[in-house]
Design an enzyme around this catalytic site. Structure first.
Site, mmCIF file in Angstrom:
data_model
loop_
_atom_site.group_PDB
_atom_site.id
_atom_site.type_symbol
_atom_site.label_atom_id
_atom_site.label_comp_id
_atom_site.label_asym_id
_atom_site.label_seq_id
_atom_site.Cartn_x
_atom_site.Cartn_y
_atom_site.Cartn_z
ATOM 1 N N GLY A 22 0.808 -1.210 0.000
ATOM 2 C CA GLY A 22 0.000 0.000 0.000
ATOM 3 C C GLY A 22 0.837 1.253 0.000
ATOM 4 O O GLY A 22 0.509 2.231 0.672
ATOM 5 N N ILE A 27 1.065 7.350 4.380
ATOM 6 C CA ILE A 27 2.105 6.910 5.314
ATOM 7 C C ILE A 27 3.041 5.894 4.672
ATOM 8 O O ILE A 27 4.251 5.938 4.870
ATOM 9 C CB ILE A 27 1.460 6.336 6.593
ATOM 10 C CG1 ILE A 27 0.761 7.459 7.379
ATOM 11 C CG2 ILE A 27 2.508 5.650 7.467
ATOM 12 C CD1 ILE A 27 -0.069 6.971 8.542
ATOM 13 N N ASP A 79 -2.565 -6.805 -5.479
ATOM 14 C CA ASP A 79 -3.477 -6.737 -4.336
ATOM 15 C C ASP A 79 -2.898 -7.584 -3.205
ATOM 16 O O ASP A 79 -2.640 -8.780 -3.382
ATOM 17 C CB ASP A 79 -4.844 -7.286 -4.769
ATOM 18 C CG ASP A 79 -5.932 -7.068 -3.741
ATOM 19 O OD1 ASP A 79 -5.621 -6.983 -2.541
ATOM 20 O OD2 ASP A 79 -7.112 -7.004 -4.144
ATOM 21 N N TYR A 173 -13.386 -2.932 13.238
ATOM 22 C CA TYR A 173 -12.116 -2.309 12.850
ATOM 23 C C TYR A 173 -11.051 -2.596 13.902
ATOM 24 O O TYR A 173 -9.906 -2.937 13.568
ATOM 25 C CB TYR A 173 -12.290 -0.809 12.658
ATOM 26 C CG TYR A 173 -10.993 -0.090 12.329
ATOM 27 C CD1 TYR A 173 -10.289 -0.397 11.163
ATOM 28 C CD2 TYR A 173 -10.472 0.875 13.183
ATOM 29 C CE1 TYR A 173 -9.086 0.246 10.865
ATOM 30 C CE2 TYR A 173 -9.281 1.525 12.891
ATOM 31 C CZ TYR A 173 -8.590 1.208 11.731
ATOM 32 O OH TYR A 173 -7.404 1.844 11.443
ATOM 33 N N LYS A 177 -7.337 -4.386 13.317
ATOM 34 C CA LYS A 177 -6.044 -3.760 13.633
ATOM 35 C C LYS A 177 -5.329 -4.489 14.760
ATOM 36 O O LYS A 177 -4.108 -4.690 14.709
ATOM 37 C CB LYS A 177 -6.237 -2.291 13.992
ATOM 38 C CG LYS A 177 -6.747 -1.425 12.858
ATOM 39 C CD LYS A 177 -5.895 -1.509 11.588
ATOM 40 C CE LYS A 177 -4.505 -0.939 11.739
ATOM 41 N NZ LYS A 177 -3.774 -0.904 10.428
#
Length: 289
Positions: A22, A27, A79, A173, A177
């Site tokens: 990514g 970032i 991906d 979420y 994480k």
């Protein structure tokens, strides 16, 4: 202000190869550029081959920035959820640069709707990108990381904060994480020590505050939020500090960007923006002292 002037040391990444998921913007790109400024080879795995109407840059423009910063870069359009794309990224790193020294698990998806409003599709997307993607990229790189004299896997995930507020704010979420964090902590024990030495340093990095990325800009009142957000360079400088340390020194640790910089002698964060009271990020509690 160049990132080198904000850090207390001048690490070298010459001949080190960094694979970032990514990494076409935000970032991930900032960390790639931070490593490139110190001479790294960088392989960027990202889906963005064509410009997005709401998001800047592609994986190809990101590689151009890496090379302009002083590193060598290669783009891999793929991906992180797909095993064959991840394998291609690692194979590309080996073919171009001879191995893999650092993996940065940056790719991530976020959806914070209440449980009853969260679609199964978004739930699956978070689990697939955040957890599965982290698993696939790290697994594929492990045979080459073992051969590196200073191997690191840096995962962009928070310390495990069991404050009920964060557990209840967006459980799905949070699960995704914390899943990334748990994988890193687990790998620190599974692979961090082999043959009596710390072979690979597994660590996590998380921002203390909002970071001024497109994800923030595209939120409601995004312009105001960006003014109270620090620049992505703080994460880049923090990552460079972590990846410059011996693997054993960081293995099994979860860092907050401002804290690792303070450890490295950097306490004036005004150069990163955000004003006097930048917005604390998700999973970061208010300081009581």
């Amino acid at each position: 202000m160049a990132s080198e002037s904000r850090t207390s040391s001048q690490p070298s990444f010459a001949d080190r190869t960094v694979v970032v998921s990514g990494g076409s913007r935000g970032i991930g790109l900032a960390i790639a550029l931070g490593a490139a400024r110190h001479g790294a080879n960088v392989v960027l795995l990202a889906k963005t081959a064509e410009p997005h109407p709401k998001l800047p840059g592609t994986v190809y423009t990101a590689v151009a920035e890496v090379e302009a910063a002083g590193g060598k870069g290669v783009a891999v359009v793929g991906d992180v959820r797909k095993e064959e794309d991840v394998a291609r990224a690692i194979d590309t790193a080996v073919e171009h640069f001879g191995g893999v020294d650092v993996v940065v698990n940056n790719a991530s998806a976020i959806a914070t709707e209440p449980t009853e409003q969260l679609s199964a599709k978004k739930f699956d997307l978070m689990m697939d990108i955040n957890v599965r993607g982290t698993f696939l990229l790290t697994k594929a790189a492990l045979p080459y990381l073992r051969k590196s004299p200073g191997a690191h896997v840096l995962t962009l995930a928070p310390p495990l904060n069991m404050n009920p507020h964060w557990l209840g704010a967006h459980p799905s979420y949070t699960l995704s994480k914390y899943g990334m964090s748990l994988l890193s902590l687990g790998w620190a024990q599974e692979y961090g020590r082999e043959k009596g030495t710390t072979a690979i340093g597994f660590s996590c990095l998380w921002p203390e505050t909002y970071i001024a990325t497109s994800a923030v800009t595209n939120l409601a009142a995004g312009d105001d939020l960006v003014k109270a957000s620090r620049s992505p360079e703080i994460m880049a400088d923090a990552a460079v500090q972590i990846l410059s340390r011996p693997p054993g020194e960081v293995n099994g640790r979860c860092f907050i960007d401002s804290e690792i910089l303070a450890e490295s002698g950097v306490t004036d964060l005004s150069g990163y923006g955000g004003g006097d009271e930048p917005i604390l990020d998700i999973f970061v509690d208010e300081r009581t002292s």
